[in-house]
Design a protein around this motif. Structure first.
Motif, PDB file in Angstrom:
ATOM      1  N   ASP A 149       0.828  -1.210   0.000  1.00 39.64           N
ATOM      2  CA  ASP A 149       0.000   0.000   0.000  1.00 39.64           C
ATOM      3  C   ASP A 149       0.858   1.254   0.000  1.00 39.64           C
ATOM      4  N   GLN A 150       1.957   1.229   0.738  1.00 41.57           N
ATOM      5  CA  GLN A 150       2.854   2.381   0.762  1.00 41.57           C
ATOM      6  C   GLN A 150       3.525   2.591  -0.586  1.00 41.57           C
ATOM      7  N   ARG A 151       3.901   1.467  -1.250  1.00 38.51           N
ATOM      8  CA  ARG A 151       4.529   1.603  -2.576  1.00 38.51           C
ATOM      9  C   ARG A 151       3.540   2.112  -3.611  1.00 38.51           C
ATOM     10  N   LEU A 152       2.302   1.637  -3.528  1.00 37.53           N
ATOM     11  CA  LEU A 152       1.301   2.109  -4.479  1.00 37.53           C
ATOM     12  C   LEU A 152       0.978   3.581  -4.257  1.00 37.53           C
ATOM     13  N   SER A 153       1.007   4.020  -2.998  1.00 38.97           N
ATOM     14  CA  SER A 153       0.701   5.420  -2.713  1.00 38.97           C
ATOM     15  C   SER A 153       1.757   6.364  -3.285  1.00 38.97           C
ATOM     16  N   ALA A 154       2.963   5.847  -3.527  1.00 40.16           N
ATOM     17  CA  ALA A 154       4.025   6.675  -4.090  1.00 40.16           C
ATOM     18  C   ALA A 154       3.916   6.804  -5.606  1.00 40.16           C
ATOM     19  N   LEU A 155       3.076   5.990  -6.240  1.00 39.00           N
ATOM     20  CA  LEU A 155       2.916   6.037  -7.685  1.00 39.00           C
ATOM     21  C   LEU A 155       1.933   7.123  -8.084  1.00 39.00           C
ATOM     22  N   SER A 156       2.029   7.543  -9.318  1.00 42.67           N
ATOM     23  CA  SER A 156       1.009   8.439  -9.873  1.00 42.67           C
ATOM     24  C   SER A 156      -0.273   7.646 -10.109  1.00 42.67           C
ATOM     25  N   GLY A 157      -1.382   8.369 -10.303  1.00 39.22           N
ATOM     26  CA  GLY A 157      -2.652   7.694 -10.530  1.00 39.22           C
ATOM     27  C   GLY A 157      -2.626   6.752 -11.722  1.00 39.22           C
ATOM     28  N   PRO A 158      -2.144   7.180 -12.911  1.00 35.54           N
ATOM     29  CA  PRO A 158      -2.087   6.261 -14.052  1.00 35.54           C
ATOM     30  C   PRO A 158      -1.210   5.045 -13.807  1.00 35.54           C
ATOM     31  N   ALA A 159      -0.065   5.230 -13.122  1.00 32.01           N
ATOM     32  CA  ALA A 159       0.800   4.083 -12.828  1.00 32.01           C
ATOM     33  C   ALA A 159       0.122   3.120 -11.856  1.00 32.01           C
ATOM     34  N   ARG A 160      -0.578   3.671 -10.866  1.00 27.65           N
ATOM     35  CA  ARG A 160      -1.317   2.815  -9.934  1.00 27.65           C
ATOM     36  C   ARG A 160      -2.390   2.019 -10.691  1.00 27.65           C
ATOM     37  N   ALA A 161      -3.072   2.695 -11.625  1.00 25.04           N
ATOM     38  CA  ALA A 161      -4.085   2.005 -12.421  1.00 25.04           C
ATOM     39  C   ALA A 161      -3.463   0.909 -13.275  1.00 25.04           C
ATOM     40  N   ALA A 162      -2.283   1.175 -13.857  1.00 27.16           N
ATOM     41  CA  ALA A 162      -1.619   0.159 -14.665  1.00 27.16           C
ATOM     42  C   ALA A 162      -1.260  -1.065 -13.829  1.00 27.16           C
ATOM     43  N   TYR A 163      -0.753  -0.838 -12.607  1.00 26.48           N
ATOM     44  CA  TYR A 163      -0.390  -1.956 -11.722  1.00 26.48           C
ATOM     45  C   TYR A 163      -1.628  -2.768 -11.349  1.00 26.48           C
ATOM     46  N   VAL A 164      -2.731  -2.084 -11.046  1.00 30.60           N
ATOM     47  CA  VAL A 164      -3.947  -2.787 -10.637  1.00 30.60           C
ATOM     48  C   VAL A 164      -4.556  -3.556 -11.812  1.00 30.60           C
ATOM     49  N   LEU A 165      -4.545  -2.971 -13.002  1.00 26.83           N
ATOM     50  CA  LEU A 165      -5.075  -3.679 -14.166  1.00 26.83           C
ATOM     51  C   LEU A 165      -4.252  -4.915 -14.481  1.00 26.83           C
ATOM     52  N   ARG A 166      -2.949  -4.820 -14.294  1.00 29.50           N
ATOM     53  CA  ARG A 166      -2.113  -6.003 -14.492  1.00 29.50           C
ATOM     54  C   ARG A 166      -2.425  -7.093 -13.473  1.00 29.50           C
ATOM     55  N   GLY A 167      -2.504  -6.675 -12.195  1.00 26.99           N
ATOM     56  CA  GLY A 167      -2.616  -7.667 -11.135  1.00 26.99           C
ATOM     57  C   GLY A 167      -4.022  -8.118 -10.848  1.00 26.99           C
ATOM     58  N   LEU A 168      -4.960  -7.175 -10.751  1.00 26.05           N
ATOM     59  CA  LEU A 168      -6.327  -7.525 -10.386  1.00 26.05           C
ATOM     60  C   LEU A 168      -7.125  -8.014 -11.582  1.00 26.05           C
ATOM     61  N   GLU A 169      -6.917  -7.385 -12.760  1.00 24.66           N
ATOM     62  CA  GLU A 169      -7.685  -7.734 -13.938  1.00 24.66           C
ATOM     63  C   GLU A 169      -6.976  -8.718 -14.865  1.00 24.66           C
ATOM     64  N   ARG A 170      -5.719  -9.015 -14.583  1.00 21.98           N
ATOM     65  CA  ARG A 170      -4.938  -9.973 -15.366  1.00 21.98           C
ATOM     66  C   ARG A 170      -4.819  -9.557 -16.831  1.00 21.98           C
ATOM     67  N   LEU A 171      -4.603  -8.289 -17.086  1.00 25.22           N
ATOM     68  CA  LEU A 171      -4.454  -7.786 -18.442  1.00 25.22           C
ATOM     69  C   LEU A 171      -2.984  -7.723 -18.823  1.00 25.22           C
ATOM     70  N   GLY A 172      -2.701  -8.049 -20.093  1.00 24.80           N
ATOM     71  CA  GLY A 172      -1.364  -7.856 -20.612  1.00 24.80           C
ATOM     72  C   GLY A 172      -1.089  -6.385 -20.855  1.00 24.80           C
TER      73      GLY A 172
END
Length: 642
Positions: A149-172
């Protein structure tokens, strides 16, 4: 661990609504079914993307609010075309639509507030859902979840969204890039690169630490709650008094919606604001009219009798308030109407009420949300001297990369044609009884040039004309041929040069002509090159633009050899042009290719003998800087286009 190595079950993935090349249509029922079925996952997605600075309680409530507001408005079908450039994955378009809406709103919530712009709805605390007297937050996780959570909070909004789409949504990564583009992220590649800096602990995203549907409750500050209740009661009483005063008839500005308060009485100006004095042309008047232009357009649309809407549109036109977004094509005055205007259209378009007006010089578009006047828009386009070919359509609205037109009453049929595929058949465009077209992909906002859609209209005179959206109210007419006698263009005239139209976006362009002024045999025997000059004329006369392009065999698009601004070259006043380019042959050798129009008698390249005729192909060195001049048949000197 990469996203493909995760042991969790795969999440629903975006279908045609997010990555499909075709158009998917999602109605309210379909989107609602997807929202209900995947509600916990969507809320988790919103919670993870929202800025951590909101605090856990507000993030929880905002995440639920964003998901609950993600449904299309109304009961009509909504076209979902966020990205038409990638292959579809064949999954649920309803889920893709809702996910895109949630992602876009969550990213907007992290944008900083600006002094001179109204905040977006997602940037404000949600009105609903609300929980009074309690603070809600997810259950606490372990040290790993806290660290992530601390690492994600240091990211910008678009980067956080990219990480979540990769991990939660399993998108390439390609799918993530398209999803971010559809959500309005300007630089998806940078977001992916920034997300790469966080370890891929994707399994932790499924933990209770990030589950805003499984919550703990604690009381708020009880003493401060009493103080806030007393203050709220006083504020409510004041609001009732002010609302009653603003709503009273007379000199108040409440009935005018987003208009600013009037500063002085003026009989002529007041007459222009009276909906009863709007000019309304009869539906068949164009058949008898000596002019075939906007003056012959009838008043259309199911809201053409809505006096309150028309009054708001006229009032905002005369004095737009601070919250109104006003735009005008270059050289177009954005002032009040000089007198009563002509009504062209008033009706519902997608999620807005739209009014089109014409004052003899300008077409004006007023748009407001269906549920209020906050966020109203006012657009101006200059159309003085428009002919039948240039008054065939007006933009009704744009949404999700699509454009919708209102066509002239003399238009018999409408179609969409891809200029990059001229041998393909045109796609018929459905129109309503009022002449409004179905939406289709607009090239005005495309990030690449894999296709270039043009609007094809067939009029009552039997002529078929092409125009294209360049980001303005009036589409630009496409012509071809010699500057002194241009004709209506065919798709083949723009097959390899359509992408150059992007340079003319938002310039107030009236028409663009493609003139193939020369053909040249290539020195390596690989075929013939075609030289084309495209000239964009504006409604204001000045600001014209000319591009000389060379189209070689096998190249996907023409290469720009020269460019000129505010020059008469390639136009009716100066129908001549000269341009050159360094070109690498298949053998690896470099040449300078030059071509002039037919009235060029010879071409001179610095350091080489003058070449007779209007064509030259001479050996050169890579990166060599050359001077190019021509001599006309009357002996005058002609410089290269610049």
């Amino acid at each position: 661990m990469s996203s493909s190595q995760s042991t969790k079950a795969a999440a629903p993935t975006g279908g045609a609504g997010e990555t499909g090349s075709g158009r998917s249509v999602v109605d309210v029922e379909q989107a609602e079914a997807a929202l209900v079925e995947h509600y916990p996952r969507l809320v988790r997605l919103a919670y993870l993307v929202l800025p951590p600075g909101l605090g856990r309680n507000r993030r929880v409530l905002t995440a639920h609010a964003l998901v609950q507001r993600a449904l299309p408005r109304g009961r009509t079908q909504t076209a979902v075309v966020p990205d038409q450039r990638g292959p579809g994955r064949g999954a649920d378009p309803g889920y893709a639509y809702v996910r895109r809406q949630v992602l876009r709103a969550a990213l907007e919530a992290g944008l900083p507030l600006r002094r001179r712009a109204w905040p977006k709805r997602s940037q404000l605390p949600p009105l609903l859902p609300q929980v009074w007297g309690l603070r809600l937050f997810p259950r606490s996780g372990g040290a790993d979840e806290l660290a992530l959570d601390q690492r994600l909070s240091a990211l910008s909004g678009p980067a956080r969204a990219a990480y979540v789409l990769r991990g939660l949504e399993r998108l390439g990564d390609d799918e993530v890039r398209r999803a971010l583009d559809a959500a309005g992220v300007a630089d998806a590649d940078s977001a992916l690169t920034e997300a790469d800096g966080v370890e891929a602990l994707y399994a932790l995203l499924e933990s209770p630490e990030f589950d805003p549907c499984s919550l703990q409750a604690r009381p708020t500050d009880l003493m401060r709650r009493r103080q806030h209740l007393r203050a709220a009661a006083v504020a409510a009483a004041a609001a009732l008094v002010c609302g009653a005063l603003l709503g009273m008839p007379g000199d108040g500005w409440g009935p005018d919606g987003a208009a600013a308060p009037p500063y002085a009485k003026n009989p002529a100006a007041e007459a222009a604001l009276d909906p009863a004095k709007l000019t309304r042309v009869a539906p068949t008047a164009w058949k008898r009219s000596p002019r075939t232009d906007f003056t012959a357009w009838p008043a259309r649309g199911e809201l053409s009798g809505d006096t309150a809407l028309l009054r708001r549109a006229l009032a905002v036109w005369a004095r737009p308030g601070a919250s109104v977004r006003v735009s005008a094509t270059p050289g177009t005055a954005a002032g009040a109407p000089p007198g009563p205007a002509q009504l062209l259209f008033a009706g519902e378009v997608d999620a807005a009420h739209v009014v089109l007006l014409y004052d003899g010089l300008r077409v004006v578009r007023y748009a407001e949300p269906k549920d209020g006047t906050s966020g109203a828009a006012l657009d101006f386009a200059r159309v003085d001297g428009a002919t039948a070919a240039e008054s065939g359509a007006v933009v009704l609205g744009r949404s999700d990369g699509n454009v919708r037109y209102l066509t002239a009453p003399w238009v018999r049929s409408a179609a969409v044609r891809d200029l990059l595929r001229p041998t393909g058949s045109a796609t018929g465009l459905r129109r309503g009884a009022d002449g409004a077209t179905a939406p289709f992909a607009s090239p005005a906002v495309a990030g690449d040039c894999r296709s270039w859609n043009a609007l094809q209209l067939r009029g009552a005179d039997g002529a078929t004309r092409l125009s294209t959206d360049l980001g303005e109210l009036i589409p630009a007419r496409l012509t071809a041929g010699r500057p002194a006698a241009p004709r209506d263009a065919r798709a083949a005239d723009w097959e390899r040069t359509a992408c150059s139209l992007a340079a003319a976006r938002s310039h107030g362009v009236r028409s663009v002509n493609a003139w193939g002024y020369a053909r040249q045999d290539l020195p390596d025997g690989s075929g013939r090159a075609r030289w084309v000059c495209t000239r964009a004329e504006t409604w204001r006369g000045g600001g014209s633009q000319a591009l000389a392009q060379v189209v070689t065999p096998g190249a996907p698009a023409g290469a720009v050899a020269a460019k000129a601004e505010n020059s008469p070259a390639c136009g009716e006043r100066e129908p001549r042009v000269l341009a050159g380019v360094l070109w690498k042959a298949r053998t690896g050798s470099w040449y300078v290719l030059a071509a002039g129009s037919e009235n060029v008698a010879s071409v001179a390249v610095s350091g080489r003998d003058r070449v007779p005729g209007n064509l030259a192909a001479l050996p050169a060195k890579q990166g060599e800087r050359l001077q190019l001049t021509g001599r006309l048949t009357d002996g005058a000197k002609l410089n290269v286009l610049h």
